[in-house]
Design an enzyme around this catalytic site. Structure first.
Site, PDB file in Angstrom:
ATOM      1  CB  CYS A  75      -0.971  -0.038   1.252  1.00 24.55           C
ATOM      2  SG  CYS A  75      -2.017   1.426   1.447  1.00 24.55           S
ATOM      3  CB  CYS A 186      -2.958   3.552  -5.928  1.00 29.97           C
ATOM      4  SG  CYS A 186      -4.099   2.657  -4.771  1.00 29.97           S
TER       5      CYS A 186
HETATM    6  N1  DGL Z   1      -3.687   0.313  -2.348  1.00 30.59           N
HETATM    7  C1  DGL Z   1      -3.695   1.792  -1.592  1.00 30.59           C
HETATM    8  C2  DGL Z   1      -2.349   2.529  -2.304  1.00 30.59           C
HETATM    9  O1  DGL Z   1      -1.620   1.765  -2.775  1.00 30.59           O
HETATM   10  C3  DGL Z   1      -4.947   2.415  -1.614  1.00 30.59           C
HETATM   11  C4  DGL Z   1      -4.740   3.366  -0.799  1.00 30.59           C
HETATM   12  C5  DGL Z   1      -6.392   3.717  -0.162  1.00 30.59           C
HETATM   13  O2  DGL Z   1      -7.026   2.994   0.404  1.00 30.59           O
HETATM   14  O3  DGL Z   1      -6.723   5.041  -0.593  1.00 30.59           O
HETATM   15  O4  DGL Z   1      -2.208   3.490  -1.873  1.00 30.59           O
END
Ligand code: DGL
Length: 274
Positions: A75, A186
């Site tokens: 993340c 993301c």
């Molecule tokens: N997968 C998360 C990232 O890499 C998403 C973040 C979110 O939940 O806004 O930033």
């Protein structure tokens, strides 16, 4: 002595980190993995920093209670908000934090602009400014914050008309003449690769950080003598905090779909919460 056959912990605000997990499983097929997807609290990206930090500490504590030998922050948002704090707290634990793949985008293109798609937190935190400074000083980098996109993916709408319209509007409004590269900053976004291609066409190169962090994980575990000595394929244990079966089904669909096809490791699931 640390048992090298303990699992590797992965975590994300939801199902996005599965895009990273897939790559790690390809590289390390004999490892056991525990994936903690915090869909109950997704998205993290527009939350106050202190909240993201607390959610990250909770995820780390949970994974440690499952006796993991290393933790991967799959993340970008949690990495920018909290990886330094978790490293301070657990200095002996191998901790890996994904970051936008800006470096390969810079190295593989010339001129034009590089668009980095990510959450508000990732794009505004100091970590990203430092990354820009380190690798992209003489390049035109455009930050493209995508609120609402994680929600579409969590709802299983990655390939819907709604997502296509969302992306189309985003890029229309961007008005950047020559996009040479797009960085998926993301971990949810690799799942919208095909609608994104439809919108931007075949020319821009598209990068994500899954391969880089998985190789780094492999190298560090090798150096520290922490690779599993198991001969048979490892297992993947999926956990989702939402308590919603649909999210587990979506997790499995994301894990087992996509090109190139991966070998099917045994799956084992669990939901947290009600
Ligand atoms: N997968 C998360 C990232 O890499 C998403 C973040 C979110 O939940 O806004 O930033």
């Amino acid at each position: 002595m640390t048992d090298p056959n303990r699992p590797i912990g992965f975590f994300d605000s939801g199902v996005g980190g599965i895009s990273v997990l897939k790559q790690a499983v390809r590289l390390l097929p004999h490892e056991n993995f525990i994936y903690y997807g915090d869909s109950l609290n997704a998205p993290y990206g527009s939350r106050p920093l202190a909240e993201i930090q607390q959610l990250t500490f909770d995820a780390v504590d949970y994974l440690l209670s499952r006796n993991v030998k290393a933790i991967v922050f799959a993340c970008n948002t949690a990495t920018s908000a909290a990886v330094h704090l978790v490293r301070e707290k657990h200095p002996d634990l191998p901790i890996f934090g994904i970051e936008p793949a800006l470096k390969p985008a810079v190295e593989n293109t010339e001129g034009g602009s590089i668009v980095v798609m990510a959450t508000e937190t990732t794009l505004k935190e100091q970590k990203f400014a430092q990354l820009m400074d380190r690798v992209a000083r003489d390049r035109h980098v455009v930050k493209l914050c995508c609120p609402g996109l994680v929600e579409l993916i969590e709802e299983g709408k990655a390939h819907s008309q709604e997502t296509l319209d969302y992306l189309s509007d985003k890029f229309k409004a961007l008005d950047v003449p020559e996009i040479k590269a797009i960085v998926l900053g993301c971990t949810h976004y690799p799942f919208i690769l095909s609608p994104l291609r439809q919108v931007v066409g075949p020319t821009p190169l598209i990068f994500d950080g899954a391969d880089g962090i998985s190789r780094h994980l492999q190298n560090v575990l090798t150096q520290r003598g922490l690779l599993s000595d198991r001969q048979e394929p490892g297992e993947i244990h999926l956990i989702n905090t939402s308590g919603d079966e649909k999210l587990l089904e979506l997790s499995i669909a994301l894990l087992t779909a996509q090109d190139p096809p991966m070998s099917d490791p045994p799956l084992d699931m669990e939901t947290l919460g009600s």
